[in-house]
Design a protein around this motif. Structure first.
Motif, PDB file in Angstrom:
ATOM      1  N   ARG A  60       0.530  -1.795   0.168  1.00  0.00           N
ATOM      2  CA  ARG A  60       0.101   0.602  -0.085  1.00  0.00           C
ATOM      3  C   ARG A  60       1.067   1.206   0.305  1.00  0.00           C
ATOM      4  O   ARG A  60       2.300   1.098   0.630  1.00  0.00           O
ATOM      5  N   HIS A  67      -0.052   7.631  -5.601  1.00  0.00           N
ATOM      6  CA  HIS A  67      -0.892   6.560  -6.337  1.00  0.00           C
ATOM      7  C   HIS A  67       0.151   6.227  -7.411  1.00  0.00           C
ATOM      8  O   HIS A  67      -0.295   5.907  -8.282  1.00  0.00           O
ATOM      9  N   LYS A  70      -1.281   1.062  -8.098  1.00  0.00           N
ATOM     10  CA  LYS A  70      -2.119   0.480  -9.138  1.00  0.00           C
ATOM     11  C   LYS A  70      -1.581   0.547 -10.223  1.00  0.00           C
ATOM     12  O   LYS A  70      -1.245  -0.513 -11.519  1.00  0.00           O
ATOM     13  N   TYR A  92      -6.203  -6.207  -6.920  1.00  0.00           N
ATOM     14  CA  TYR A  92      -6.050  -4.694  -6.702  1.00  0.00           C
ATOM     15  C   TYR A  92      -6.934  -4.263  -5.920  1.00  0.00           C
ATOM     16  O   TYR A  92      -7.876  -4.356  -6.904  1.00  0.00           O
ATOM     17  N   GLU A  94      -8.478  -0.471  -5.171  1.00  0.00           N
ATOM     18  CA  GLU A  94      -8.653   0.772  -4.655  1.00  0.00           C
ATOM     19  C   GLU A  94     -10.131   1.459  -3.981  1.00  0.00           C
ATOM     20  O   GLU A  94      -9.367   2.660  -3.331  1.00  0.00           O
ATOM     21  N   ASP A  95     -10.968   1.543  -3.421  1.00  0.00           N
ATOM     22  CA  ASP A  95     -11.778   1.058  -2.440  1.00  0.00           C
ATOM     23  C   ASP A  95     -10.538   1.028  -1.104  1.00  0.00           C
ATOM     24  O   ASP A  95     -10.092   0.490  -0.126  1.00  0.00           O
ATOM     25  N   SER A 101      -6.754   2.687   2.429  1.00  0.00           N
ATOM     26  CA  SER A 101      -6.151   3.522   1.398  1.00  0.00           C
ATOM     27  C   SER A 101      -5.784   2.313   0.026  1.00  0.00           C
ATOM     28  O   SER A 101      -6.192   1.066   0.260  1.00  0.00           O
ATOM     29  N   GLU A 102      -5.768   2.605  -1.171  1.00  0.00           N
ATOM     30  CA  GLU A 102      -5.688   1.610  -2.048  1.00  0.00           C
ATOM     31  C   GLU A 102      -4.675   0.895  -1.829  1.00  0.00           C
ATOM     32  O   GLU A 102      -3.842   0.858  -0.557  1.00  0.00           O
TER      33      GLU A 102
END
Length: 343
Positions: A60, A67, A70, A92, A94-95, A101-102
């Motif tokens: 993370r 960012h 991803k 992965y 994103e939520d 965190s993602e």
């Protein structure tokens, strides 16, 4: 690679995480979820999740604004079918509702990570050091041979003008953080501008290829894992070699470089390739023209100098309060001199 207890400020909600794992992996053991943390990582935090005999790795961002998770997941997913040292990427998310965190989950690779010395139970020989050097070179050649246009990364990289963007981007960064005018830096910058190579070849590049990002098998005969892919992209393969060489220390390097991180890198020990031997084997195995490799090595040292200068700039402005950074301007000067010597 060993783990440690999770640092206080890095703890995760194991209740939410356990529910998520059960929704993703139907055959997980029923044992309680155990959470530990890997000590390394500058931009990402890395954890080991263990249930019974099943282990996965969670990555993370270190900061909410980072960012790049991803992107790293996409890189691992694209490369794993081509390069077995790449950890398998599982999912992965994103939520941020689960852990704040993602994040993504990936395979836990196991093996021996070398940094400054061999494990106590390893018989250290020059033959072994030579063997490990060969593995490092040959694996880099293998990585650069991946047909990136056959992977999803063909849409993500921007190989055209790669080195020009790199060089002028780092020159701009240096101008923003320099605290004094070094005559050597002026000479180096002028040379970097005038000698910009015209190589148009593009491959997958790791761009952080160093021996302590590698996991070797217990018998040291193969690379079991290659870690820290957040800087990977599609670009000039010789830029990747240059970065690798800027980390590949030799015993006869300037003392301040050899002892920059405390104990000298394991590559300073007898039997490990010199940088010249590394480059020569890379040329032989890859078939690439290395006549301009001195440029890429010099530029890699310059980038490290800029990073040191950035740390020093933060220190004198009071943004960094750690007195270890008080000498970073001197380290930057040594790296600039190393770049000039290399060119």
């Amino acid at each position: 690679m060993d783990t440690m207890e999770v640092r206080t400020g890095d703890r995760l909600d194991t209740g939410n995480l356990q529910l998520f794992l059960q929704s993703q992996f139907s055959e997980l053991p029923q044992e309680k979820l155990e959470l530990s943390q890997f000590s390394g990582g500058h931009s990402h935090l890395t954890y080991c999740l263990k249930k019974g005999d099943v282990e996965v790795v969670l990555r993370r961002p270190l900061a909410k604004e980072a960012h790049t998770i991803k992107r790293e997941f996409a890189i691992l997913s694209a490369l794993q079918p081509f390069f077995k040292a790449v950890p398998k990427a599982y999912v992965y998310v994103e939520d941020p509702a689960i852990i704040g965190s993602e994040f993504f989950l990936m395979e836990r690779k196991k093996g021996i990570v070398l940094d400054t010395h061999f494990p106590n139970d390893t018989k250290q020989t020059e033959k072994l050091a030579h063997q490990l050097s060969e593995i490092m070179v040959d694996s880099l050649v293998e990585l650069h041979a991946i047909p990136y246009k056959d992977t999803p990364l063909k849409k993500k990289g921007k190989p055209d003008g790669f080195m020009e963007r790199q060089v002028y981007g780092w020159l701009m960064r240096y101008e923003q953080v320099k605290t004094t005018e070094h005559a050597e830096a002026v000479v180096l910058i002028d040379w970097l501008k005038k000698q910009l190579p015209s190589n148009k070849e593009a491959t997958i590049i790791h761009y952080d290829y160093q021996i302590n990002n590698v996991m070797f098998s217990n018998d040291y005969t193969e690379m079991k894992g290659l870690l820290d892919w957040e800087r990977a992209t599609v670009g000039d393969p010789l830029a990747d070699v240059g970065v690798a060489m800027s980390y590949w220390m030799q015993a006869d390097d300037p003392e301040m470089l050899v002892y920059a991180l405390g104990q000298p890198s394991i590559t300073t020990q007898p039997g490990f390739y010199t940088r010249q031997q590394f480059i020569q084997r890379y040329a032989e195995k890859s078939g690439r023209d290395i006549s301009t490799i001195h440029y890429y090595c010099a530029f890699a040292y310059f980038k490290l100098a800029v990073i040191c200068q950035q740390m020093y700039d933060g220190y004198i402005k009071g943004q960094i309060r750690d007195d270890r950074f008080a000498q970073m301007d001197k380290m930057a000067a040594v790296l600039i001199q190393q770049a000039l010597t290399t060119r």
